[in-house]
Design an enzyme around this catalytic site. Structure first.
Site, PDB file in Angstrom:
ATOM      1  N   PRO A 108       0.640  -1.073  -0.416  1.00 44.22           N
ATOM      2  CG  PRO A 108      -0.602  -1.322   2.403  1.00 44.22           C
ATOM      3  CD  PRO A 108       0.375  -1.846   1.288  1.00 44.22           C
ATOM      4  CG  MET A 132      64.588  -3.371  24.499  1.00 46.80           C
ATOM      5  SD  MET A 132      65.339  -4.520  23.035  1.00 46.80           S
ATOM      6  CE  MET A 132      65.722  -2.877  21.822  1.00 46.80           C
ATOM      7  N   GLY A 155      56.773  -9.487  18.481  1.00 47.12           N
ATOM      8  CA  GLY A 155      56.452  -8.800  19.433  1.00 47.12           C
ATOM      9  C   GLY A 155      55.786  -7.626  18.457  1.00 47.12           C
ATOM     10  CE  LYS A 211      65.637 -10.805  17.194  1.00 50.77           C
ATOM     11  NZ  LYS A 211      66.331 -10.431  16.722  1.00 50.77           N
ATOM     12  CG  ASP A 234      61.202 -12.931  17.771  1.00 52.68           C
ATOM     13  OD1 ASP A 234      62.028 -13.134  17.353  1.00 52.68           O
ATOM     14  OD2 ASP A 234      61.271 -11.670  17.801  1.00 52.68           O
TER      15      ASP A 234
HETATM   16  N1  SAH Z   1      59.050  -4.963  17.971  1.00 53.61           N
HETATM   17  C1  SAH Z   1      57.999  -4.611  19.608  1.00 53.61           C
HETATM   18  C2  SAH Z   1      59.349  -4.263  20.169  1.00 53.61           C
HETATM   19  C3  SAH Z   1      60.486  -4.814  20.434  1.00 53.61           C
HETATM   20  S1  SAH Z   1      61.771  -4.664  21.451  1.00 53.61           S
HETATM   21  C4  SAH Z   1      57.169  -3.937  19.235  1.00 53.61           C
HETATM   22  O1  SAH Z   1      57.196  -3.148  18.197  1.00 53.61           O
HETATM   23  O2  SAH Z   1      56.232  -3.109  20.159  1.00 53.61           O
HETATM   24  C5  SAH Z   1      61.415  -5.925  23.112  1.00 53.61           C
HETATM   25  C6  SAH Z   1      60.864  -4.306  23.589  1.00 53.61           C
HETATM   26  O3  SAH Z   1      59.288  -3.938  23.431  1.00 53.61           O
HETATM   27  C7  SAH Z   1      60.812  -3.977  25.291  1.00 53.61           C
HETATM   28  O4  SAH Z   1      62.132  -4.785  26.025  1.00 53.61           O
HETATM   29  C8  SAH Z   1      59.774  -3.562  25.897  1.00 53.61           C
HETATM   30  O5  SAH Z   1      60.319  -2.618  25.957  1.00 53.61           O
HETATM   31  C9  SAH Z   1      58.941  -3.414  24.991  1.00 53.61           C
HETATM   32  N2  SAH Z   1      57.404  -4.617  24.952  1.00 53.61           N
HETATM   33  C10 SAH Z   1      57.107  -5.219  23.866  1.00 53.61           C
HETATM   34  N3  SAH Z   1      55.637  -5.617  24.346  1.00 53.61           N
HETATM   35  C11 SAH Z   1      55.889  -5.404  25.623  1.00 53.61           C
HETATM   36  C12 SAH Z   1      54.489  -5.674  26.540  1.00 53.61           C
HETATM   37  N4  SAH Z   1      53.639  -6.439  26.423  1.00 53.61           N
HETATM   38  N5  SAH Z   1      54.942  -4.506  27.570  1.00 53.61           N
HETATM   39  C13 SAH Z   1      55.679  -4.120  27.704  1.00 53.61           C
HETATM   40  N6  SAH Z   1      56.644  -3.724  26.869  1.00 53.61           N
HETATM   41  C14 SAH Z   1      56.646  -4.190  25.895  1.00 53.61           C
END
Ligand code: SAH
Length: 506
Positions: free
Chosen positions: A59, A406, A319, A288, A266
């Protein structure tokens, strides 16, 4: 209400109802939609996308449906449903909110042997509309035969995450080249083998890298001419796994992990993230992390090369983000020098993740207009702060945020160097340990008590240091995990007695 006919007796539904799946070509074919409201609108839209000619019986029409009418894309049968609306239709969809009308449509359609779908009433349907995953011309239809539509939708969402857009591009390419492929391999068995090799070879990766259509066509032509260029070639995807929370893994990372034959990861990559990877992929921890170099970079490179040359799809999982203090650049240079094809999937880097999970905005109009990411380690110093690699004067400027990766091992020296370079004693800091994970801890204070506070709370790696006015927001903006811990050590010097002292004993 007049009865238009009788629907067949509905036997008790068997547990495995047999629906015959089919994809209908509705281009330029009239299809009746009864109803002009919101539900009908979605159905009409889908029909228009399929090139059908919707006739809409109702409608009145909703706003969008009216626009389609004005644009000449649909026809309107104004009024209440009449069985003659079905004449000449290929299909009918009943999408009114009146059950009796919907039922009448289904009955009239049954009498005329026209397939009917009644929205949300599976027992009145002679065809179902599946949940759909679409990538270009490729369509995946999912049906629970009307029994569990929510489950079908759930499966659809899972498939959506698994298949990236390039599958659609691949389908387009194969459609364009269909005749060439058939002409080259008239024999079905040979053609099948060619496809298997093609899909296991470099083509999907090239398409993910968004080569244009002409290049893709040329590549495929070449592969057809010399069947050998589709031999599986190993490749490496450098993938950022984020800081630990598996919810921070990107869809592309998930896809790469699902396709991997070998995963070199890693130590920083969390178990929760690794659990997302394909079960039967070989996992190798190339561990590492600061201070523990269980495998040298040369060994990691050699492993990547060995597996890629064996034709494997290698995921190098790191990481955070692979290009932020992750040696991603060095690894790609190595792969390039050895002719191994590669891709990169970015990840959420620790600074971004830790800041978010600690309630610390990295920039803030009142406090910081720029952000610096620095590392306290350099290529050749594994545990000692590389003091000469950093421009200390620029690090102590006001109105910026400094994120130090780090840094846990060298906090005494970091603190001393920053104070020497002229940094404020009362500069707020936050140390975020295990950012984004259940075990996250945030420790706050001011620069003059940094190292001692870290010792007091036994802050361990992985931890990220954030320096800058914004770090003081960790307490008021705390939302994740345990509340921030505050320093109970007294600073050695008070350079600004009037300022609020976050770090003093409570
Ligand atoms: N490529 C990674 C960094 C590698 S160097 C990035 O982009 O995050 C590794 C350092 O990253 C650690 O020594 C710490 O300083 C930091 N890091 C990585 N993961 C972390 C987390 N969950 N909490 C705190 N610091 C972190």
């Amino acid at each position: 209400m007049r009865r238009y006919g009788r629907l067949p007796h509905q036997p008790k539904r068997p547990l495995t109802p047999a629906l015959f799946p089919l994809f209908a070509d509705l281009r330029d074919r009239p299809v009746l939609v009864v109803g002009g409201g919101a539900v009908a609108e979605r159905k009409i839209e889908a029909l228009l996308e399929a090139g059908a000619l919707p006739r809409v019986g109702a409608p009145e029409l909703g706003e969008r449906v009216h626009e389609w009418l004005d644009a000449g894309r649909i026809t309107w049968l104004e009024g209440d449903f009449e069985a003659r609306w079905l004449d000449g239709m290929w299909l009918v969809i009943a999408a009114t909110d009146d059950h009796e009308v919907n039922r009448a449509v289904a009955e009239a359609a049954f009498e005329r042997r026209i397939f009917a779908n009644v929205v949300d009433t599976s027992e009145l349907c002679s065809f179902h509309v599946p949940a759909l995953v679409r990538r270009g011309p490729l369509q995946i239809a999912i049906s629970s035969a009307g029994g569990a539509p929510m489950l079908a939708r759930h499966v659809r969402r899972q498939l959506e995450t698994l298949l990236d857009e390039s599958i659609g591009t691949l389908a387009e390419l194969l459609t364009r080249q269909r005749e060439h492929i058939r002409a080259r391999f008239p024999d079905l068995g040979l053609r099948r083998r060619f496809f298997e090799k093609l899909l296991a070879g470099p083509l999907p990766r090239l398409l993910r890298q968004r080569v244009d259509a002409a290049q893709a066509d040329a590549w495929l032509q070449q592969a057809l001419a010399a069947d050998t260029s589709v031999e599986p070639v190993g490749s490496v995807v450098l993938v950022g796994a984020g800081p630990g929370d598996p919810g921070l893994v990107t869809l592309n990372a998930l896809r790469a992990m699902n396709e991997a034959d070998v995963i070199l990861h890693d130590r920083l990559v969390s178990d929760e993230v690794l659990r997302l990877a394909r079960r039967d992929a070989t996992r190798i921890e190339v561990g590492k992390s600061a201070g523990h170099q269980s495998m040298g970079q040369d060994q990691i490179n050699a492993l990547m090369l060995e597996h890629a040359r064996a034709g494997h799809r290698v995921v190098r999982l790191k990481g955070g983000d692979p290009f932020v203090f992750g040696r991603g650049g060095e690894e790609l240079e190595f792969l390039r020098a050895h002719g191994v094809p590669f891709e990169v999937v970015p990840g959420i880097t620790a600074a971004v993740a830790c800041a978010a999970y600690a309630g610390i905005p990295l920039t803030h109009r009142d406090h910081a207009q720029s952000l610096r990411l620095v590392t306290a380690h350099c290529k050749d110093s594994s545990s000692v702060l590389d003091e000469d690699g950093l421009d200390w004067e620029s690090l102590v400027r006001e109105r910026q945020t400094v994120a130090v990766y780090m840094g846990v091992a060298g906090l005494d020296r970091l603190q001393a160097r920053l104070l020497n370079a002229g940094s404020r004693h009362s500069l707020p800091f936050a140390l975020i340990e295990n950012g984004s994970r259940a075990s996250q801890r945030v420790v706050t204070g001011t620069l003059d008590s940094l190292a001692e506070t870290a010792r007091q709370f036994k802050v361990q790696s992985p931890a990220l240091l954030i320096l800058g006015e914004v770090a003081a927001l960790a307490t008021p903006l705390h939302w994740f995990g345990a509340a921030p811990l505050q320093a109970t050590v007294r600073s050695q010097r008070i350079d600004n007695p009037g300022a609020p002292r976050l770090h003093q004993a409570a």
